[in-house]
Design a protein around this motif. Structure first.
Motif, PDB file in Angstrom:
ATOM      1  N   ALA A  67     -35.624 -91.952  11.314  1.00 27.18           N
ATOM      2  CA  ALA A  67     -36.389 -91.581  10.130  1.00 27.18           C
ATOM      3  C   ALA A  67     -37.197 -90.312  10.364  1.00 27.18           C
ATOM      4  CB  ALA A  67     -37.331 -92.721   9.741  1.00 27.18           C
ATOM      5  N   ALA A  68     -37.297 -89.496   9.310  1.00 31.31           N
ATOM      6  CA  ALA A  68     -38.098 -88.275   9.377  1.00 31.31           C
ATOM      7  C   ALA A  68     -39.562 -88.601   9.097  1.00 31.31           C
ATOM      8  CB  ALA A  68     -37.585 -87.266   8.354  1.00 31.31           C
ATOM      9  N   ALA A  69     -40.458 -87.832   9.718  1.00 26.14           N
ATOM     10  CA  ALA A  69     -41.886 -88.020   9.483  1.00 26.14           C
ATOM     11  C   ALA A  69     -42.245 -87.626   8.054  1.00 26.14           C
ATOM     12  CB  ALA A  69     -42.699 -87.201  10.476  1.00 26.14           C
ATOM     13  N   VAL A  70     -43.274 -88.267   7.508  1.00 25.09           N
ATOM     14  CA  VAL A  70     -43.758 -87.985   6.153  1.00 25.09           C
ATOM     15  C   VAL A  70     -45.103 -87.280   6.262  1.00 25.09           C
ATOM     16  CG1 VAL A  70     -44.538 -89.047   3.992  1.00 25.09           C
ATOM     17  CG2 VAL A  70     -42.547 -89.977   5.195  1.00 25.09           C
ATOM     18  N   GLU A  75     -47.882 -89.534   2.256  1.00 30.02           N
ATOM     19  CA  GLU A  75     -48.047 -90.951   2.614  1.00 30.02           C
ATOM     20  C   GLU A  75     -49.253 -91.549   1.892  1.00 30.02           C
ATOM     21  OE1 GLU A  75     -48.483 -93.754   6.609  1.00 30.02           O
ATOM     22  OE2 GLU A  75     -47.849 -91.670   6.835  1.00 30.02           O
ATOM     23  N   ILE A  76     -50.345 -90.800   1.843  1.00 33.52           N
ATOM     24  CA  ILE A  76     -51.531 -91.262   1.115  1.00 33.52           C
ATOM     25  C   ILE A  76     -51.212 -91.435  -0.370  1.00 33.52           C
ATOM     26  CG2 ILE A  76     -53.835 -90.541   0.316  1.00 33.52           C
ATOM     27  CD1 ILE A  76     -54.293 -89.377   3.115  1.00 33.52           C
ATOM     28  N   ARG A  77     -50.499 -90.490  -0.930  1.00 31.72           N
ATOM     29  CA  ARG A  77     -50.146 -90.561  -2.362  1.00 31.72           C
ATOM     30  C   ARG A  77     -49.331 -91.815  -2.665  1.00 31.72           C
ATOM     31  NH1 ARG A  77     -46.231 -90.134  -5.700  1.00 31.72           N
ATOM     32  NH2 ARG A  77     -44.675 -89.784  -4.064  1.00 31.72           N
ATOM     33  N   ARG A  78     -48.499 -92.213  -1.729  1.00 28.37           N
ATOM     34  CA  ARG A  78     -47.653 -93.392  -1.938  1.00 28.37           C
ATOM     35  C   ARG A  78     -48.436 -94.702  -1.856  1.00 28.37           C
ATOM     36  NH1 ARG A  78     -42.398 -91.977   1.971  1.00 28.37           N
ATOM     37  NH2 ARG A  78     -41.645 -90.159   0.791  1.00 28.37           N
ATOM     38  N   VAL A  79     -49.307 -94.813  -0.852  1.00 22.17           N
ATOM     39  CA  VAL A  79     -49.868 -96.138  -0.552  1.00 22.17           C
ATOM     40  C   VAL A  79     -51.208 -96.444  -1.209  1.00 22.17           C
ATOM     41  CG1 VAL A  79     -48.627 -96.275   1.640  1.00 22.17           C
ATOM     42  CG2 VAL A  79     -50.965 -95.371   1.605  1.00 22.17           C
ATOM     43  N   ILE A  80     -52.063 -95.436  -1.394  1.00 21.35           N
ATOM     44  CA  ILE A  80     -53.423 -95.727  -1.854  1.00 21.35           C
ATOM     45  C   ILE A  80     -53.453 -96.361  -3.250  1.00 21.35           C
ATOM     46  CG2 ILE A  80     -55.701 -94.763  -2.386  1.00 21.35           C
ATOM     47  CD1 ILE A  80     -54.968 -95.056   0.631  1.00 21.35           C
ATOM     48  N   PRO A  81     -52.675 -95.880  -4.218  1.00 20.77           N
ATOM     49  CA  PRO A  81     -52.687 -96.557  -5.523  1.00 20.77           C
ATOM     50  C   PRO A  81     -52.241 -98.020  -5.444  1.00 20.77           C
ATOM     51  CG  PRO A  81     -51.707 -94.381  -5.721  1.00 20.77           C
ATOM     52  CD  PRO A  81     -51.849 -94.649  -4.256  1.00 20.77           C
ATOM     53  N   SER A  94     -52.701-105.140   4.537  1.00 20.58           N
ATOM     54  CA  SER A  94     -52.463-104.391   5.765  1.00 20.58           C
ATOM     55  C   SER A  94     -51.855-103.037   5.417  1.00 20.58           C
ATOM     56  CB  SER A  94     -51.512-105.177   6.676  1.00 20.58           C
ATOM     57  OG  SER A  94     -51.025-104.386   7.739  1.00 20.58           O
ATOM     58  N   ILE A  95     -52.229-101.997   6.150  1.00 23.16           N
ATOM     59  CA  ILE A  95     -51.603-100.688   6.008  1.00 23.16           C
ATOM     60  C   ILE A  95     -50.752-100.426   7.244  1.00 23.16           C
ATOM     61  CG2 ILE A  95     -53.686 -99.528   6.901  1.00 23.16           C
ATOM     62  CD1 ILE A  95     -51.100 -98.025   4.439  1.00 23.16           C
ATOM     63  N   ASP A  96     -49.488-100.169   7.016  1.00 24.54           N
ATOM     64  CA  ASP A  96     -48.547 -99.876   8.099  1.00 24.54           C
ATOM     65  C   ASP A  96     -48.491 -98.363   8.255  1.00 24.54           C
ATOM     66  OD1 ASP A  96     -46.444 -99.582   9.826  1.00 24.54           O
ATOM     67  OD2 ASP A  96     -44.965-100.610   8.583  1.00 24.54           O
ATOM     68  N   THR A  97     -49.265 -97.822   9.193  1.00 24.30           N
ATOM     69  CA  THR A  97     -49.314 -96.375   9.392  1.00 24.30           C
ATOM     70  C   THR A  97     -49.707 -96.043  10.824  1.00 24.30           C
ATOM     71  OG1 THR A  97     -50.194 -94.273   8.546  1.00 24.30           O
ATOM     72  CG2 THR A  97     -51.749 -96.114   8.711  1.00 24.30           C
ATOM     73  N   ARG A  98     -49.316 -94.857  11.259  1.00 26.98           N
ATOM     74  CA  ARG A  98     -49.717 -94.364  12.581  1.00 26.98           C
ATOM     75  C   ARG A  98     -50.639 -93.157  12.467  1.00 26.98           C
ATOM     76  NH1 ARG A  98     -44.078 -91.408  14.569  1.00 26.98           N
ATOM     77  NH2 ARG A  98     -43.265 -91.024  12.488  1.00 26.98           N
ATOM     78  N   LYS A  99     -51.006 -92.770  11.246  1.00 21.07           N
ATOM     79  CA  LYS A  99     -51.808 -91.572  11.028  1.00 21.07           C
ATOM     80  C   LYS A  99     -53.270 -91.927  10.749  1.00 21.07           C
ATOM     81  CE  LYS A  99     -47.977 -88.920   9.002  1.00 21.07           C
ATOM     82  NZ  LYS A  99     -47.010 -89.972   8.649  1.00 21.07           N
ATOM     83  N   PRO A 100     -54.205 -91.429  11.562  1.00 18.41           N
ATOM     84  CA  PRO A 100     -55.619 -91.735  11.351  1.00 18.41           C
ATOM     85  C   PRO A 100     -56.123 -91.349   9.956  1.00 18.41           C
ATOM     86  CG  PRO A 100     -55.306 -90.805  13.530  1.00 18.41           C
ATOM     87  CD  PRO A 100     -53.993 -90.677  12.831  1.00 18.41           C
ATOM     88  N   GLU A 101     -55.605 -90.264   9.391  1.00 18.08           N
ATOM     89  CA  GLU A 101     -56.046 -89.852   8.051  1.00 18.08           C
ATOM     90  C   GLU A 101     -55.657 -90.887   6.996  1.00 18.08           C
ATOM     91  OE1 GLU A 101     -54.763 -86.078  10.335  1.00 18.08           O
ATOM     92  OE2 GLU A 101     -54.053 -88.133  10.072  1.00 18.08           O
ATOM     93  N   VAL A 102     -54.462 -91.457   7.163  1.00 15.01           N
ATOM     94  CA  VAL A 102     -54.013 -92.498   6.236  1.00 15.01           C
ATOM     95  C   VAL A 102     -54.812 -93.778   6.460  1.00 15.01           C
ATOM     96  CG1 VAL A 102     -52.043 -93.836   5.403  1.00 15.01           C
ATOM     97  CG2 VAL A 102     -51.712 -91.468   6.159  1.00 15.01           C
ATOM     98  N   MET A 103     -55.078 -94.096   7.727  1.00 14.78           N
ATOM     99  CA  MET A 103     -55.901 -95.263   8.038  1.00 14.78           C
ATOM    100  C   MET A 103     -57.259 -95.161   7.344  1.00 14.78           C
ATOM    101  SD  MET A 103     -55.281 -95.632  12.153  1.00 14.78           S
ATOM    102  CE  MET A 103     -53.632 -95.533  12.848  1.00 14.78           C
ATOM    103  N   ARG A 104     -57.881 -93.981   7.436  1.00 12.87           N
ATOM    104  CA  ARG A 104     -59.211 -93.788   6.850  1.00 12.87           C
ATOM    105  C   ARG A 104     -59.169 -93.992   5.334  1.00 12.87           C
ATOM    106  NH1 ARG A 104     -60.028 -89.272   8.768  1.00 12.87           N
ATOM    107  NH2 ARG A 104     -61.386 -89.825  10.511  1.00 12.87           N
ATOM    108  N   ALA A 105     -58.170 -93.388   4.686  1.00 12.81           N
ATOM    109  CA  ALA A 105     -58.043 -93.518   3.236  1.00 12.81           C
ATOM    110  C   ALA A 105     -57.777 -94.971   2.834  1.00 12.81           C
ATOM    111  CB  ALA A 105     -56.927 -92.613   2.722  1.00 12.81           C
ATOM    112  N   ALA A 106     -56.966 -95.653   3.623  1.00 19.94           N
ATOM    113  CA  ALA A 106     -56.632 -97.042   3.322  1.00 19.94           C
ATOM    114  C   ALA A 106     -57.833 -97.968   3.521  1.00 19.94           C
ATOM    115  CB  ALA A 106     -55.461 -97.503   4.184  1.00 19.94           C
ATOM    116  N   ILE A 107     -58.596 -97.728   4.584  1.00 17.81           N
ATOM    117  CA  ILE A 107     -59.811 -98.526   4.816  1.00 17.81           C
ATOM    118  C   ILE A 107     -60.791 -98.321   3.667  1.00 17.81           C
ATOM    119  CG2 ILE A 107     -61.846 -98.775   6.301  1.00 17.81           C
ATOM    120  CD1 ILE A 107     -59.957 -98.129   8.684  1.00 17.81           C
ATOM    121  N   ASP A 108     -60.946 -97.073   3.230  1.00 20.52           N
ATOM    122  CA  ASP A 108     -61.832 -96.782   2.098  1.00 20.52           C
ATOM    123  C   ASP A 108     -61.344 -97.462   0.819  1.00 20.52           C
ATOM    124  OD1 ASP A 108     -63.411 -95.243   3.733  1.00 20.52           O
ATOM    125  OD2 ASP A 108     -62.573 -93.320   3.074  1.00 20.52           O
ATOM    126  N   ALA A 109     -60.006 -97.630   0.713  1.00 11.43           N
ATOM    127  CA  ALA A 109     -59.426 -98.249  -0.491  1.00 11.43           C
ATOM    128  C   ALA A 109     -59.461 -99.768  -0.436  1.00 11.43           C
ATOM    129  CB  ALA A 109     -57.990 -97.763  -0.674  1.00 11.43           C
TER     130      ALA A 109
END
Length: 274
Positions: A67-70, A75-81, A94-109
């Motif tokens: 798989a190619a990286a996103v 990735e944020i646009r896909r999961v946060i809504p 649960s958020i399935d991610t390896r990116k700290p930026e996505v983790m932060r956005a998901a925790i805030d959400a």
């Protein structure tokens, strides 16, 4: 009685928990493109809950072999809504991610658990989790999704995976992430041959004892099942369910699955008839 501190929830792991998979991706190996709009993803999540899912695992980047990286923004646009739409439900997210930026956005959400195939190796990930109250799943992988299945190699796969996870658990705890917030995943299919996967599966109970944290096991519909049974992807439901029950029988606390209803029914039967 083992309790897993997971964001808004305290999960009693004296019984197995079923994590349902919500892939908001066009290219995941099993269900890519099926739930990659907000409406479809939310409808699928609600269906999994009706079927008995205890936890919903939302992912916006496929980590299948090759798989190619996103990009982070995509990735944020896909999961946060999706997270925002499901956050009012009384279920651990649960958020399935390896990116700290996505983790932060998901925790805030409002997510309750970070499911990280990189075991918090991302820059700033450990500090981010230490400042939150969410649970964390630390997973082992060898290499990256693009190339991890080219030629995986180990001297002793069980010892090496256990050692890696033990070190990641120690580092997390040294960074003020308490043990009751941690689960570990051996990472079936993430830089492992069939032989490696079988050895790891047969050692689930041993690894759980050595690591001292609950184990999350994800083998649903994976290639290893096809290699054992000869079945193509769409025909692996029965093998997936049997493998989930065997994992629980060997001590797994959480099983991550596509086929929720069938897995829940099988675990009910196992509990009564074992």
């Amino acid at each position: 009685m083992s309790m897993f501190s997971c964001g808004r929830f305290q999960l009693d792991l004296s019984r197995p928990w079923v994590m349902g998979i919500v892939n908001v991706t066009p290219d995941s190996f099993s269900d890519g493109g099926q739930h990659d709009t907000l409406v479809h993803a939310v409808a699928h999540a609600e269906k999994l809950l009706k079927e008995g899912a205890d936890i919903l695992d939302i992912g916006g980047e496929s980590t299948r072999p090759g798989a190619a990286a996103v990009p982070v923004e995509e990735e944020i646009r896909r999961v946060i809504p999706v997270i925002q739409a499901l956050s009012s439900l009384n279920v651990p997210l649960s958020i399935d991610t390896r990116k700290p930026e996505v983790m932060r956005a998901a925790i805030d959400a409002g997510v309750d658990l970070v499911n990280d195939i990189s075991a918090l190796e991302g820059l700033g990930a450990i500090d981010l989790l230490a400042k939150s109250a969410v649970g964390i799943c630390l997973m082992h992988k060898q290499g990256d999704p693009q190339t991890m299945q080219v030629a995986p190699s180990y001297q002793n796969v069980v010892e090496e995976v256990t050692h890696y996870l033990s070190k990641r658990i120690e580092l997390a705890q040294a960074s003020a992430i308490s043990a009751n917030r941690i689960v570990a995943d051996p990472g079936f299919g993430f830089g492992k041959s069939l032989e490696h996967n079988i050895a790891l599966f047969q050692s689930i109970d041993k690894m759980g004892t050595l690591l001292g944290v609950p184990l999350l096991i994800g083998v649903s519909r994976k290639k290893m099942l096809g290699e054992i049974t000869g079945q193509e992807l769409r025909e692996r439901m029965l093998g997936s369910v049997i493998a989930a029950v065997l994992a629980v029988q060997k001590g797994a606390s959480i099983v991550r699955v596509h086929d929720v209803r069938e897995t829940v029914d099988a675990l009910k039967l196992w509990k009564v008839l074992k």
